[in-house]
Design a protein around this motif. Structure first.
Motif, PDB file in Angstrom:
ATOM      1  N   ALA A 223      16.471   4.985  -6.615  1.00 47.81           N
ATOM      2  CA  ALA A 223      15.008   4.874  -6.575  1.00 47.81           C
ATOM      3  C   ALA A 223      14.590   3.495  -6.066  1.00 47.81           C
ATOM      4  O   ALA A 223      13.633   3.378  -5.293  1.00 47.81           O
ATOM      5  N   VAL A 224      15.311   2.468  -6.480  1.00 46.90           N
ATOM      6  CA  VAL A 224      14.988   1.102  -6.018  1.00 46.90           C
ATOM      7  C   VAL A 224      15.205   0.990  -4.512  1.00 46.90           C
ATOM      8  O   VAL A 224      14.382   0.406  -3.798  1.00 46.90           O
ATOM      9  N   LYS A 225      16.302   1.580  -4.027  1.00 45.61           N
ATOM     10  CA  LYS A 225      16.565   1.538  -2.570  1.00 45.61           C
ATOM     11  C   LYS A 225      15.433   2.211  -1.809  1.00 45.61           C
ATOM     12  O   LYS A 225      14.950   1.706  -0.794  1.00 45.61           O
ATOM     13  N   HIS A 226      15.021   3.370  -2.296  1.00 49.37           N
ATOM     14  CA  HIS A 226      13.925   4.075  -1.627  1.00 49.37           C
ATOM     15  C   HIS A 226      12.637   3.260  -1.684  1.00 49.37           C
ATOM     16  O   HIS A 226      11.888   3.192  -0.706  1.00 49.37           O
ATOM     17  N   ALA A 227      12.383   2.669  -2.830  1.00 46.92           N
ATOM     18  CA  ALA A 227      11.151   1.878  -2.979  1.00 46.92           C
ATOM     19  C   ALA A 227      11.157   0.704  -2.006  1.00 46.92           C
ATOM     20  O   ALA A 227      10.143   0.432  -1.341  1.00 46.92           O
ATOM     21  N   ARG A 228      12.286   0.032  -1.912  1.00 44.67           N
ATOM     22  CA  ARG A 228      12.348  -1.129  -0.995  1.00 44.67           C
ATOM     23  C   ARG A 228      12.162  -0.682   0.450  1.00 44.67           C
ATOM     24  O   ARG A 228      11.466  -1.324   1.232  1.00 44.67           O
ATOM     25  N   ASN A 229      12.820   0.429   0.807  1.00 41.23           N
ATOM     26  CA  ASN A 229      12.675   0.953   2.163  1.00 41.23           C
ATOM     27  C   ASN A 229      11.210   1.287   2.450  1.00 41.23           C
ATOM     28  O   ASN A 229      10.672   0.945   3.511  1.00 41.23           O
ATOM     29  N   ASN A 230      10.575   1.972   1.486  1.00 39.86           N
ATOM     30  CA  ASN A 230       9.195   2.400   1.726  1.00 39.86           C
ATOM     31  C   ASN A 230       8.230   1.230   1.772  1.00 39.86           C
ATOM     32  O   ASN A 230       7.305   1.223   2.590  1.00 39.86           O
ATOM     33  N   VAL A 231       8.440   0.241   0.916  1.00 37.82           N
ATOM     34  CA  VAL A 231       7.547  -0.930   0.960  1.00 37.82           C
ATOM     35  C   VAL A 231       7.672  -1.611   2.320  1.00 37.82           C
ATOM     36  O   VAL A 231       6.670  -2.041   2.911  1.00 37.82           O
ATOM     37  N   SER A 232       8.893  -1.664   2.838  1.00 40.32           N
ATOM     38  CA  SER A 232       9.086  -2.265   4.166  1.00 40.32           C
ATOM     39  C   SER A 232       8.362  -1.432   5.242  1.00 40.32           C
ATOM     40  O   SER A 232       7.658  -1.982   6.105  1.00 40.32           O
ATOM     41  N   ALA A 233       8.502  -0.108   5.172  1.00 41.10           N
ATOM     42  CA  ALA A 233       7.833   0.762   6.159  1.00 41.10           C
ATOM     43  C   ALA A 233       6.317   0.687   6.017  1.00 41.10           C
ATOM     44  O   ALA A 233       5.583   0.639   7.014  1.00 41.10           O
ATOM     45  N   LEU A 234       5.843   0.660   4.782  1.00 42.48           N
ATOM     46  CA  LEU A 234       4.400   0.582   4.535  1.00 42.48           C
ATOM     47  C   LEU A 234       3.844  -0.761   5.017  1.00 42.48           C
ATOM     48  O   LEU A 234       2.722  -0.834   5.547  1.00 42.48           O
ATOM     49  N   SER A 235       4.641  -1.810   4.858  1.00 38.69           N
ATOM     50  CA  SER A 235       4.182  -3.150   5.272  1.00 38.69           C
ATOM     51  C   SER A 235       3.900  -3.198   6.770  1.00 38.69           C
ATOM     52  O   SER A 235       2.947  -3.847   7.211  1.00 38.69           O
ATOM     53  N   LYS A 236       4.739  -2.492   7.534  1.00 41.51           N
ATOM     54  CA  LYS A 236       4.526  -2.497   8.995  1.00 41.51           C
ATOM     55  C   LYS A 236       3.179  -1.861   9.328  1.00 41.51           C
ATOM     56  O   LYS A 236       2.475  -2.315  10.231  1.00 41.51           O
ATOM     57  N   ALA A 237       2.831  -0.796   8.619  1.00 44.75           N
ATOM     58  CA  ALA A 237       1.532  -0.144   8.860  1.00 44.75           C
ATOM     59  C   ALA A 237       0.386  -1.046   8.408  1.00 44.75           C
ATOM     60  O   ALA A 237      -0.627  -1.188   9.108  1.00 44.75           O
ATOM     61  N   VAL A 238       0.566  -1.672   7.252  1.00 43.71           N
ATOM     62  CA  VAL A 238      -0.496  -2.554   6.741  1.00 43.71           C
ATOM     63  C   VAL A 238      -0.686  -3.749   7.675  1.00 43.71           C
ATOM     64  O   VAL A 238      -1.820  -4.185   7.913  1.00 43.71           O
ATOM     65  N   ASP A 239       0.418  -4.254   8.223  1.00 44.04           N
ATOM     66  CA  ASP A 239       0.311  -5.378   9.172  1.00 44.04           C
ATOM     67  C   ASP A 239      -0.521  -5.005  10.397  1.00 44.04           C
ATOM     68  O   ASP A 239      -1.104  -5.863  11.053  1.00 44.04           O
ATOM     69  N   LYS A 240      -0.547  -3.696  10.702  1.00 44.45           N
ATOM     70  CA  LYS A 240      -1.376  -3.236  11.841  1.00 44.45           C
ATOM     71  C   LYS A 240      -2.812  -2.946  11.406  1.00 44.45           C
ATOM     72  O   LYS A 240      -3.607  -2.427  12.178  1.00 44.45           O
ATOM     73  N   GLY A 241      -3.093  -3.212  10.149  1.00 45.53           N
ATOM     74  CA  GLY A 241      -4.459  -3.003   9.646  1.00 45.53           C
ATOM     75  C   GLY A 241      -4.740  -1.577   9.221  1.00 45.53           C
ATOM     76  O   GLY A 241      -5.904  -1.188   9.102  1.00 45.53           O
ATOM     77  N   LEU A 242      -3.683  -0.778   9.009  1.00 47.72           N
ATOM     78  CA  LEU A 242      -3.892   0.633   8.687  1.00 47.72           C
ATOM     79  C   LEU A 242      -3.916   0.883   7.185  1.00 47.72           C
ATOM     80  O   LEU A 242      -3.179   0.247   6.429  1.00 47.72           O
ATOM     81  N   LYS A 243      -4.746   1.812   6.762  1.00 53.90           N
ATOM     82  CA  LYS A 243      -4.643   2.365   5.419  1.00 53.90           C
ATOM     83  C   LYS A 243      -3.512   3.385   5.438  1.00 53.90           C
ATOM     84  O   LYS A 243      -3.290   4.054   6.463  1.00 53.90           O
ATOM     85  N   ILE A 244      -2.833   3.544   4.296  1.00 56.92           N
ATOM     86  CA  ILE A 244      -1.786   4.566   4.204  1.00 56.92           C
ATOM     87  C   ILE A 244      -2.314   5.686   3.325  1.00 56.92           C
ATOM     88  O   ILE A 244      -2.615   5.468   2.149  1.00 56.92           O
ATOM     89  N   LEU A 245      -2.422   6.869   3.899  1.00 53.42           N
ATOM     90  CA  LEU A 245      -2.974   7.999   3.152  1.00 53.42           C
ATOM     91  C   LEU A 245      -1.872   8.990   2.793  1.00 53.42           C
ATOM     92  O   LEU A 245      -0.898   9.149   3.531  1.00 53.42           O
TER      93      LEU A 245
END
Ligand code: SF4
Ligand code: SF4
Length: 415
Positions: A223-245
């Motif tokens: 679960a921690v591995k998945h969480a870290r992976n997803n936070v990294s993927a989500l960060s790329k979207a947030v860096d582009k100014g996107l909301k994640i729905l």
């Protein structure tokens, strides 16, 4: 990461004033006498466990991690987190093969999708269910979710990706395992609605399962591995100014709140950008940024079930408001009750009776309302309600996609 690092951070068990309100709201206490209840398993037990781990009680495994105790607690004690962290720290039982299979949704999905018709046929057979019951401990009464023959991601790349580039405004979509492997139609409905209100959709770079099933099956490192992976993927979207729905209340809750509180994965850079799609749409409409046009003559009697994790998020109000405002809808908000499935919990033969007993008040209420269908933002609640009541369950996004005049909506929003 060692498991010890997960534990004992922000425990606020000392704030418990022993009112026992949490016990009145715990769905397990009502039906399982072997469960000590949230007060005893949580703050009371924690005092003892800190003195000596010998006081850890394996009966904590009966907790659904539904968070209803936390919603009810007048002192804001994070009861369910205390219980889950105690299980992580002191629990001796290791996940079985069955638990690993049930929790590995994004391993099983890619294996099943290419053979979906065969897998769906086989898992629907009584003989298969009997074998799984006897050998794996998956209850024979369960109906398995069907797999799709094509993933949502494959559909999106082939049919929707190019179209999305014409929109200046974008959102990122965390589709989750259910949309990708089982029910791409929900993802397609989401894309249709977003496009109609003027937003292009992007998928995340290497999304993985949110990890909720791993948490509930004791696979904490995964679960921690998945969480870290997803936070990294989500960060790329947030860096582009996107909301994640998202369209799943459980994925939303897990990524926003379980990552930092249980898994100790820092999501502070992305947490506030993760929103349930119904909340995003509601806020767009309320602010006047977006208008919705509905089909003439749409009619439906809808009963809405608020999933436990949605109660904890406090966001049921957005889904309810969107559904209740559809012209032609006769809307009922069902009483707040746990459906009893709790992800993979109700699939296990040792939990099946408790799972159905927990869900009974909800099932009875649905039958008394007798709606055309039930609406709900959680896929596992959908499985449980459909199997236990026979009523169809739709995500509010799919209801909206059906009720909206999409062309007119796009036109009045300037697209
Ligand atoms: S509701 Fe909160 S304060 Fe009351 S007994 Fe439960 S944990 Fe303690
Ligand atoms: S999380 Fe749910 S099942 Fe667990 S103690 Fe709290 S109310 Fe009961």
């Amino acid at each position: 990461m060692k498991l010890q690092e997960f534990t004992s951070s922000a425990h606020n068990f000392e704030e418990c004033m022993k009112c026992t309100v949490c016990a009145a709201y715990c769905p397990v206490v009502q039906v399982n006498p072997r469960y000590p209840g949230p007060k005893q398993a949580g703050p009371d037990g924690e005092r003892l466990r800190l003195k000596d781990p010998i006081f850890f009680d394996e009966a904590l495994k009966y907790c659904l991690n539904c968070k209803r105790c936390e919603v009810a607690c007048p002192s804001g004690v994070n009861v369910a987190d205390i219980i889950q962290e105690a299980r992580m720290k002191y629990g001796k039982s290791k996940p079985r093969l069955r638990d690993r299979i049930l929790a590995s949704t994004d391993v099983m999905g890619p294996l099943a999708v290419p053979f979906a018709p065969v897998v769906n046929f086989a898992t629907g057979l009584g003989v298969t269910k009997a074998v799984l019951h006897a050998t794996m401990g998956i209850d024979r009464h369960r109906t398995f979710p069907k797999y799709s023959s094509r993933t949502f991601e494959a559909w999106f790349r082939r049919n929707a990706l190019k179209e999305q580039r014409k929109y200046d405004n974008r959102v990122a979509f965390f589709h989750g395992c259910y949309v990708n492997y089982n029910y791409p139609a929900l993802g397609k409905d989401f894309v249709k609605i977003m496009n109609a209100i003027g937003y292009g959709v992007e998928l995340l770079d290497k999304e993985q399962c949110c990890g909720v099933a791993m948490i509930s099956n004791g696979m904490y490192d995964g679960a921690v591995k998945h969480a870290r992976n997803n936070v990294s993927a989500l960060s790329k979207a947030v860096d582009k100014g996107l909301k994640i729905l998202t369209t799943s209340s459980t994925c939303t809750f897990t990524m926003r709140d379980e990552y930092p509180s249980l898994l100790k994965v820092d999501n502070s850079a992305v947490r506030d950008s993760i929103l349930l799609a119904t909340r995003f749409i509601y806020e767009q409409v309320e602010s006047g940024a977006v208008k919705l046009a509905f089909k003439d003559g749409y009619k439906a009697r809808i009963a809405y079930h608020t999933p436990c994790h949605m109660e904890k998020l406090g966001w049921g109000v957005f889904s309810k408001a969107i559904l209740a405002r559809i012209p032609g809808v006769e809307f009922t908000a069902l009483d707040s009750n746990c459906c009893g499935i709790s992800g993979t919990y109700g699939f296990k033969k040792e939990n099946y009776g408790v799972s159905q007993a927990i869900g009974k008040p909800l099932f009875d209420h649905i039958a008394s309302v007798n709606p055309d269908f039930v609406a709900c933002d959680c896929e596992t609640c959908k499985w449980q309600i459909e199997m236990s009541t026979g009523y169809k369950v739709l995500n509010p996004i799919s209801v909206l996609a059906e009720a909206l005049d999409l062309e007119k909506t796009a036109r009045i929003n300037g697209f």
